[in-house]
Scaffold this active site. Structure first.
Site, PDB file in Angstrom:
ATOM      1  N   GLU A  14       0.853  -1.170   0.000  1.00  0.00           N
ATOM      2  CA  GLU A  14       0.000   0.000   0.000  1.00  0.00           C
ATOM      3  C   GLU A  14       0.897   1.230   0.000  1.00  0.00           C
ATOM      4  OE1 GLU A  14      -3.341  -0.174   0.284  1.00  0.00           O
ATOM      5  OE2 GLU A  14      -3.832   1.924   0.663  1.00  0.00           O
ATOM      6  N   CYS A 552      -0.381   6.423   2.595  1.00  0.00           N
ATOM      7  CA  CYS A 552      -0.797   7.663   1.946  1.00  0.00           C
ATOM      8  C   CYS A 552      -1.721   7.354   0.787  1.00  0.00           C
ATOM      9  CB  CYS A 552       0.402   8.443   1.458  1.00  0.00           C
ATOM     10  SG  CYS A 552       1.453   7.445   0.445  1.00  0.00           S
TER      11      CYS A 552
END
Lengths: 570, 159
Positions: A14, A552
């Site tokens: 991620e 993020c």
């Protein structure tokens, strides 16, 4: 001659992470870890109502929604010295624990197993032999010859049609792939079964959190689940019985499949117990609070220095000064600027998030991640840190599952493997599986505690927060699936004055700190073998073993690029 | 009949939120029959798997970068969609593309699939859409309604 290899971005994680390694003589000599996205979420929070912070911070990242929600409300409660009802702790604990099980299962099978498992090789296995191997290791009902044959036929179909889909990015046939075809097939069968099983963990989060993927029931002061013994539309005993059914299904998979698979795969990759050691200063926080104040915990945490469990120092309560005073963040090698200068670190209460981008400078600034330290030293956080600190604290379930896993590895590898083997790339996977089993047992206990407390007639779930005039500061910490997560809030007259999130992947993926000491990924990559600089599978193995999540999560789909990942060897 | 309208995106990155904001608007402005499930998927991945299994239709609304001027709205249908998600170089690797692949592996892929995509103007940290991208919502919703009609689902605008 040394060669520079750049992987940008590292896939199956991620967020956007770039890793550079200098390879000489087939080994990594030096490494850089660089977060490639700016996460300025803290700036959004300034001036807002502290009661809303959890809902905003849980949007930071797609993988870690619940963990930010929990850390955020704990930070505000800590600032207000607000005790919450014990039912609220139990419900939060159930959500956190179910989320952790989901995360660990998905990480192992769907995000990292393919670093070790060759799907194409699985098509060449003898399904009967593979099933009989699986049956010799565990009593799992999904280990039948029919099941193995069915999955193998399906995979053959996908391979033949060129539709590998989820498996497309694998390094099939890489020289570092060492599993026999039968073990590869076993892993692929369980990969598919894990897709089914992870849903049960998610159902628990959905029912208790009122919604998924973003839970809605958390509140500063407790949870918004009205409890009742019988009424509709609230959390009833009947719904809790459904939760118990899913808990039991997870239990079977975690203990009879996940833990066993990690031991079996680990035994075939025994050489990887000697790679990826790196930083052996470990930090973990206690979690699963058993009282409203957060002074007693089911799972201990603390600090271990130099890989020596006898140095263990416990972190004891939500008000623990040893933890709160020890954390600081540096930006000497990060694309930020501190108003007081970049050669000193700042405590999170004084933290600043002012961007200052330069190019990638090997000896200067090269990452959007800050560099956290604990009393001046970089730490490794995550399930390995958690398991070692719980082990050091004498936590019985941890000792039980760690011993069982290491015994199984020793039996398969036919050589004695001890706890020291855990300070390694493969050891991080083993520790995660051990933690998952410990978490699973705790999930059962928390369910029992909630039901017992409701049975006593206590249905309270919320204490209303009161925001006094003036300034309050608080920290909320949580032992998340990727390690220590802490949110730090400064409140002024009921509004947020400063907010900093120090997330697990910032600890692990950090660039060098103010004293030029490397972060955990950087340190753990040094010494890794690299068979083929064009296909640096070994780098991915070590980085993936941390379960990276560069929180993020930008999510733009890009039709213009067709290249999935760029590996540049120069 | 089982239909899902899924809005995805990070609501903290300005126009990245358009998918989520569009499905919120869908729920506010339209009366939806019970067979239509609207999901705010945020930036989630595998957590969505169960809700997306065995659908008659899946409509995804997302922010896309297709080299068009900001606030351009595009539509991709059926086979174009998984290919679209597979070739992306999004930092968000374990999102929709893996969920679609997992649905294929489990043989529970939707019968029909549509992607309504919106080109962003700004992806900085921030929780408001830019006015240009916010102004695409009626066009986006009209396309969603058209896609629902494709499988015979009628929705009515609230008075």
């Amino acid at each position: 001659m040394s060669k520079r290899v750049t992987i940008d971005p590292v896939t199956r994680i991620e967020g956007h992470l770039r890793v550079d390694v200098e390879v000489d003589g087939g080994k990594v000599k030096k490494a850089w870890s660089s977060g490639q996205m700016w996460r300025g979420v803290e700036n959004i929070l300034i001036g807002r109502d502290p009661r809303d912070a959890w809902a905003i911070t849980q949007r930071i990242c797609g993988v870690c929604t619940t963990v930010h929600a929990i850390a955020s409300v704990r930070a505000v409660e800590n600032a207000l010295k607000l005790e919450i009802p014990v039912n609220a702790q139990y419900i939060r604990n159930l959500i956190m624990l179910a989320h952790a099980i989901h995360d660990h299962i998905v990480h192992f099978y769907h995000l990292s197993a393919l670093d070790w498992v060759d799907v194409v090789s699985a098509t060449k296995a003898d399904p009967a032999k593979a099933a009989s191997l699986a049956q010799s290791l565990s009593s799992w009902s999904g280990n039948s010859v029919q099941e193995f044959k069915k999955v193998q036929d399906k995979i053959k179909g996908f391979v033949a049609s060129g539709q590998l889909g989820i498996f497309t990015n694998g390094y099939w046939g890489h020289p570092a792939m060492k599993l026999p075809p039968e073990v590869n097939l076993l892993a692929v069968v369980h990969y598919l079964q894990a897709l089914e099983v992870q849903r049960y963990a998610n159902k628990i989060v959905t029912v208790l959190g009122s919604k998924s993927p973003h839970i809605q029931n958390v509140a500063v002061g407790g949870v918004a689940n009205p409890l009742a013994l019988d009424s509709q539309s609230v959390l009833t005993v009947e719904r809790l019985l459904a939760v118990k059914e899913w808990i039991d299904k997870l239990d079977d998979f975690v203990k009879n499949v996940y833990l066993v698979d990690v031991a079996a795969i680990g035994a075939f990759y025994a050489d990887w117990t000697t790679h990826g050691r790196g930083i052996v200063d470990y930090l973990s926080v206690p979690d699963v609070p058993l009282d409203g104040k957060g002074t007693q915990f089911a799972m201990p945490g603390g600090h271990i220095a130099n890989g020596d469990v006898s140095t263990f120092k416990a972190i004891k309560t939500f008000d623990d000064k040893y933890f709160a005073d020890g954390v600081s963040e540096a930006v000497k090698h990060s694309w930020y600027d501190y108003s007081s200068g970049n050669d000193k670190s700042l405590h999170p209460y004084k933290g600043e998030t002012t961007p200052k981008y330069t190019d990638f400078q090997d000896d200067g600034k090269y990452s959007w991640l800050k560099s956290p330290s604990f009393y001046g030293k970089p730490m490794q956080v995550g399930p390995l840190a958690n398991v070692l600190t719980m082990f050091a604290a004498g936590h019985e379930p941890t000792k039980k599952y760690a011993t069982a896993a290491l015994d199984l590895v020793s039996n398969i590898a036919k050589t004695k493997v001890g706890i020291d083997a855990l300070h390694s790339t493969i050891g991080r996977h083993a520790a995660r599986a051990v933690r998952c089993a410990v978490v699973q047992d705790e999930l059962v206990k928390q369910w029992d505690l909630l039901l017992a407390n409701m049975g006593k007639g206590d249905l309270k779930t919320f204490n209303k927060p009161v925001f006094p005039k003036g300034e309050q500061m608080g920290v909320g910490f949580h032992e998340a699936p990727r390690g220590v997560l802490s949110h730090w809030v400064v409140i002024q007259d009921g509004k947020i004055k400063n907010y900093q999130c120090v997330v697990p992947s910032t600890w692990n993926a950090a660039p060098r700190n103010e004293k030029d000491a490397p972060g955990a990924y950087e340190a753990c990559l040094v010494g890794n073998p690299i068979a083929d600089p064009e296909k640096p599978l070994e780098v991915l193995r070590t980085v993936h073993s941390f379960d990276p999540c560069i929180a993020c999560a930008i999510h733009v789909i890009d039709e213009e690029h067709t290249e999935i990942v760029k590996v540049k060897a120069a | 009949m089982k239909v899902v309208v899924l809005g995805v995106g990070n609501t903290l990155l300005t126009d990245e939120a358009i998918g989520v904001r569009a499905v919120e608007a869908l729920q506010q402005r339209y009366r939806l029959p019970p067979e239509v499930n609207v999901i705010d998927g945020g930036t989630a991945g595998m957590e969505l798997l169960e809700s997306l299994e065995d659908l008659d239709q899946l409509v995804i609304v997302d922010c896309v970068r297709v080299g068009q001027p900001p606030a351009t709205v595009i539509r991709r249908i059926d086979d174009e969609v998984p290919a679209f998600f597979r070739t992306k170089i999004s930092p968000h690797q374990i999102g929709i593309s893996d969920v679609l692949a997992a649905l294929t592996l489990r043989e529970r892929f939707p019968q029909r699939l549509a992607l309504i995509g919106i080109q962003p103007k700004d992806l900085d940290t921030g929780i408001e859409l830019t006015p240009e991208v916010a102004a695409t919502i009626p066009e986006v919703l009209a396309l969603v309604v058209e896609e629902l009609a494709r499988v015979g689902v009628k929705v009515v605008e609230k008075a």
